[in-house]
Write a protein that holds these residues in place. Structure first.
Motif, PDB file in Angstrom:
ATOM      1  N   HIS A  70     -25.917   3.240  23.861  1.00  0.00           N
ATOM      2  CA  HIS A  70     -25.440   3.699  22.550  1.00  0.00           C
ATOM      3  C   HIS A  70     -23.917   3.595  22.551  1.00  0.00           C
ATOM      4  O   HIS A  70     -23.244   4.348  23.239  1.00  0.00           O
ATOM      5  N   LEU A  71     -23.405   2.632  21.772  1.00  0.00           N
ATOM      6  CA  LEU A  71     -21.971   2.347  21.754  1.00  0.00           C
ATOM      7  C   LEU A  71     -21.409   2.363  20.344  1.00  0.00           C
ATOM      8  O   LEU A  71     -22.057   1.885  19.417  1.00  0.00           O
ATOM      9  N   HIS A  72     -20.200   2.870  20.218  1.00  0.00           N
ATOM     10  CA  HIS A  72     -19.437   2.766  18.972  1.00  0.00           C
ATOM     11  C   HIS A  72     -18.158   1.998  19.284  1.00  0.00           C
ATOM     12  O   HIS A  72     -17.683   2.004  20.425  1.00  0.00           O
ATOM     13  N   ILE A  73     -17.608   1.358  18.258  1.00  0.00           N
ATOM     14  CA  ILE A  73     -16.478   0.465  18.490  1.00  0.00           C
ATOM     15  C   ILE A  73     -15.442   0.588  17.373  1.00  0.00           C
ATOM     16  O   ILE A  73     -15.794   0.886  16.231  1.00  0.00           O
ATOM     17  N   THR A  74     -14.172   0.406  17.724  1.00  0.00           N
ATOM     18  CA  THR A  74     -13.076   0.317  16.748  1.00  0.00           C
ATOM     19  C   THR A  74     -12.301  -0.963  17.063  1.00  0.00           C
ATOM     20  O   THR A  74     -11.959  -1.189  18.232  1.00  0.00           O
ATOM     21  N   CYS A  75     -12.039  -1.769  16.047  1.00  0.00           N
ATOM     22  CA  CYS A  75     -11.390  -3.073  16.259  1.00  0.00           C
ATOM     23  C   CYS A  75     -10.279  -3.307  15.236  1.00  0.00           C
ATOM     24  O   CYS A  75     -10.306  -2.734  14.152  1.00  0.00           O
ATOM     25  N   THR A  76      -9.344  -4.188  15.586  1.00  0.00           N
ATOM     26  CA  THR A  76      -8.318  -4.635  14.641  1.00  0.00           C
ATOM     27  C   THR A  76      -8.334  -6.153  14.538  1.00  0.00           C
ATOM     28  O   THR A  76      -8.330  -6.847  15.559  1.00  0.00           O
ATOM     29  N   GLY A  77      -8.342  -6.674  13.315  1.00  0.00           N
ATOM     30  CA  GLY A  77      -8.340  -8.112  13.066  1.00  0.00           C
ATOM     31  C   GLY A  77      -6.935  -8.663  12.974  1.00  0.00           C
ATOM     32  O   GLY A  77      -5.941  -7.922  13.028  1.00  0.00           O
TER      33      GLY A  77
END
Lengths: 139, 139, 139
Positions: free
Chosen positions: C87-94
């Protein structure tokens, strides 16, 4: 809320309606935690974060409702005035895809939350710093 | 900056004006850290992040000022050329509520920062990968 | 993918094209992981996140391409039906500087990913909760 202790890690499951900060402070009281890392994920639908305004020396609050994924819940447990003290920051995404976050003031779980408390062997205290207007770590 | 070692965890408190990457590399040098996880929160008011541009093989920089909460500071310490090597990513929120972040290039603490370094028993090195133009982990 | 076990921590390096969830489940199978924290950074260029819609009882998907930094990858490994469950959550920047994220459904690594799996001494299972329509932790 339910939790289990696994040696130096505690896994906390929060359920719909549980307030995150009150729940984790409750675990900290019961388990006599004096120093720990906190890391978790989950979902919330009524939460308030703050961003510190250096000129006004207080947190500018932002309140959100509607379901949001907790992308990252990060922080620590220390002590202040001989009681557990929780310092958490949060990043969330709403149903419109917008990402919000900041210093966590309060948050109600909508679905579930899965939070690891990683115990450190020690005790770290805080004291109010009147210059900064925050409860700063005091070694 | 002040820090304390608690068995396999180091808690670092950074203060106004401290640069995060230089400060953590300083701790890593002093404590001879060869492998560790890094996790923290805090606030910064002058920081630059990068997003890697695969076509140009370099980071596109984004610089921000004004106070921002560090929602999550995540990364690791390894080694490169027999020196500590720090790789950190950051997520922040500004006073307008906007969330920004990326690969951390530099960041000055505005208020405080509370960073855990979790030591691993081992050593992991890096080498420059000329195809990717990054310092890649080399087991 | 390559990984090394360092006592109670596993450092996983993912390479271009590796799918994050499949890769970590592969490590979990091979290492017989029953409970662990997961934390990482890196970069991805084809990923899908979900934000749970409480009214429709399902994840609203958001798909992104183009290179993105992984600002924070946070979550856990437990078990379900005697198999590892991630169970993973993610935050990203483009590359446009926009931050996105949520519950991780799938993600392909573009450049590299550096993920720590921190083993806990225990086993935690999940069961489908038909009220919530999620696989909830069951102590």
């Amino acid at each position: 809320m339910e939790y289990r202790v696994f040696d130096d890690k505690i896994l906390v499951r929060l359920d719909r309606g549980d307030e995150i900060t009150a729940s984790l402070l409750d675990v900290a009281e019961r388990e006599h935690i004096t120093l720990a890392k906190v890391q978790g994920i989950g979902a919330v639908d009524d939460f308030t974060v703050g961003v510190f305004d250096l000129e006004e020396s207080k947190y500018r609050p932002f309140r959100f409702d509607g379901n949001h994924e907790i992308n990252a819940l990060v922080g620590n447990l220390t002590t202040k005035d001989n009681r557990p003290y929780l310092h958490l920051h949060i990043t969330c995404t709403g149903l419109d895809g917008k990402v919000v976050g900041g210093h966590l003031l309060s948050a109600k779980v909508s679905l579930t939350a899965e939070i690891f408390i990683s115990l450190a062997k020690g005790e770290v205290d805080r004291a109010f710093d009147s210059d900064l207007s925050i409860n700063r770590i005091k070694f």
